[in-house]
Design an enzyme around this catalytic site. Structure first.
Site, PDB file in Angstrom:
ATOM      1  N   ASP A  88      11.659 -93.634  -7.103  1.00 27.85           N
ATOM      2  CA  ASP A  88      13.253 -93.244  -6.546  1.00 27.85           C
ATOM      3  C   ASP A  88      14.597 -93.518  -6.385  1.00 27.85           C
ATOM      4  O   ASP A  88      14.414 -95.000  -6.264  1.00 27.85           O
ATOM      5  CB  ASP A  88      12.858 -93.044  -4.793  1.00 27.85           C
ATOM      6  CG  ASP A  88      11.704 -91.842  -4.255  1.00 27.85           C
ATOM      7  OD1 ASP A  88      11.170 -91.875  -5.314  1.00 27.85           O
ATOM      8  OD2 ASP A  88      11.986 -91.698  -3.775  1.00 27.85           O
ATOM      9  N   LYS A 150      17.308 -85.800  -4.804  1.00 26.62           N
ATOM     10  CA  LYS A 150      17.211 -86.687  -3.458  1.00 26.62           C
ATOM     11  C   LYS A 150      18.005 -87.273  -2.397  1.00 26.62           C
ATOM     12  O   LYS A 150      19.002 -87.203  -2.922  1.00 26.62           O
ATOM     13  CB  LYS A 150      16.527 -87.777  -3.451  1.00 26.62           C
ATOM     14  CG  LYS A 150      16.008 -88.592  -2.159  1.00 26.62           C
ATOM     15  CD  LYS A 150      15.593 -89.743  -2.283  1.00 26.62           C
ATOM     16  CE  LYS A 150      15.286 -90.787  -0.951  1.00 26.62           C
ATOM     17  NZ  LYS A 150      14.328 -91.909  -1.805  1.00 26.62           N
ATOM     18  N   LYS A 180      14.148 -83.468  -2.010  1.00 30.28           N
ATOM     19  CA  LYS A 180      13.909 -84.683  -1.261  1.00 30.28           C
ATOM     20  C   LYS A 180      14.656 -84.769  -0.106  1.00 30.28           C
ATOM     21  O   LYS A 180      15.948 -85.380  -0.450  1.00 30.28           O
ATOM     22  CB  LYS A 180      13.219 -85.613  -1.736  1.00 30.28           C
ATOM     23  CG  LYS A 180      12.883 -86.506  -0.928  1.00 30.28           C
ATOM     24  CD  LYS A 180      11.861 -87.885  -1.172  1.00 30.28           C
ATOM     25  CE  LYS A 180      11.818 -89.119  -0.279  1.00 30.28           C
ATOM     26  NZ  LYS A 180      11.128 -90.189  -1.093  1.00 30.28           N
TER      27      LYS A 180
END
Length: 223
Positions: A88, A150, A180
Site C-alpha cells: 500500500d 485507496k 480500498k
C-alpha cells in the site's frame, strides 16, 4: 459478517507498535477470518500460524508520500522479498494537489515496476483532495497499472474515508481497479456504507468491533 471479514485488511500502523502487538494482530486476524494483516515494513519478516490463509500487506512511503520514487520502489521491493503479498503506497499528495498527475503516475509506476508479482494499492489521501484531484489521482493509478486505489493513510489531519470519495473513485476506475476504503471505519454500518459505495477492500484497525456490530469507540488517530 463473514462477507465483510473477507474484505478487511486488519491493520496496525501505529509508530509505537511492538513485535508483540503484531503477533497479537496476526492471532486476532486468523480468529476473525479477515483477508490480510497490514503492517509497517520494519516489522518484516513475519511468521503466520501453520495453515493460515492470511495475506500480508505492507505500507510504503508511509504516511507522507514525500519519499523519492526510487526510495518507495526499493522499500516495496524489500517488503515483497521479505514476504509481503501486497504493498500500500502513498502518492505525493502535493503533486496531485498541483495537478501534476504525470508525476503521480510516474511515482506509482516506479513502485509497480519494482514489484511486478505483488498487489499494489495506491493511497491518494482523498480527504486532502478536491473531486477533480481525486479523479486525476485515480486515473493515474489506472494508467500505472496498479491493482487498487485507496482513500487514506488514516493519519492525515484532513480525515479518512468518506462514502462520497469511495463512490467517486469507484466511478473513475470503472472496475479496472479495486477500491480500498480506509481511515475511520469503526462500525459494521461504516463498513456497509463503504461497500455500498463501491469499496472492494476495507482497511480497519477495529476489526473485532466492526465484525461484532458493537458501537464504535471514541475516534482517534490512525485506522
Amino acid at each position: 459478517m463473514t462477507e465483510i471479514a473477507r474484505l478487511i485488511d486488519h491493520t496496525l500502523l501505529k509508530p509505537e507498535a511492538t513485535r508483540e502487538d503484531v503477533a497479537a494482530l496476526i492471532r486476532e486476524a486468523d480468529e476473525l477470518g479477515v483477508y490480510s494483516v497490514c503492517v509497517s515494513p520494519s516489522m518484516l519478516p513475519l511468521t503466520f500460524p501453520e495453515g493460515s490463509q492470511l495475506k500480508l500487506a505492507v505500507v510504503c512511503g508511509f504516511p507522507s508520500g514525500k519519499h523519492h520514487s526510487s526510495v518507495k520502489a526499493a522499500e516495496a521491493a524489500l517488503a515483497v522479498a521479505q514476504g509481503a503479498d501486497e504493498v500500500d503506497m502513498v502518492i505525493d499528495v502535493g503533486a496531485a494537489r498541483e495537478g501534476r498527475f504525470d508525476a503521480v503516475e510516474a511515482d506509482i509506476r516506479a513502485v509497480r515496476e519494482a514489484i511486478p508479482g505483488a498487489v499494489l494499492k495506491v493511497i491518494i489521501e482523498s480527504a486532502a483532495l478536491t473531486d477533480e484531484q481525486i479523479v486525476g489521482a485515480s486515473r493515474a493509478a489506472v494508467a500505472a497499472q496498479a491493482d487498487f486505489v485507496k482513500t487514506s493513510t488514516g493519519f492525515h489531519p484532513a480525515g479518512g474515508a468518506s462514502v462520497e470519495a469511495v463512490a467517486l473513485m469507484a466511478k473513475t476506475v470503472e472496475g479496472k481497479l479495486g477500491v480500498k476504503a480506509s481511515g475511520g471505519i469503526r462500525s459494521a454500518e461504516d463498513a456497509e456504507r463503504m461497500i455500498a459505495a463501491g469499496a472492494t477492500r476495507l482497511g480497519v484497525s477495529s476489526s473485532r468491533q466492526v465484525l461484532s456490530g458493537a458501537a464504535p469507540a471514541a475516534s482517534g488517530s490512525g485506522y
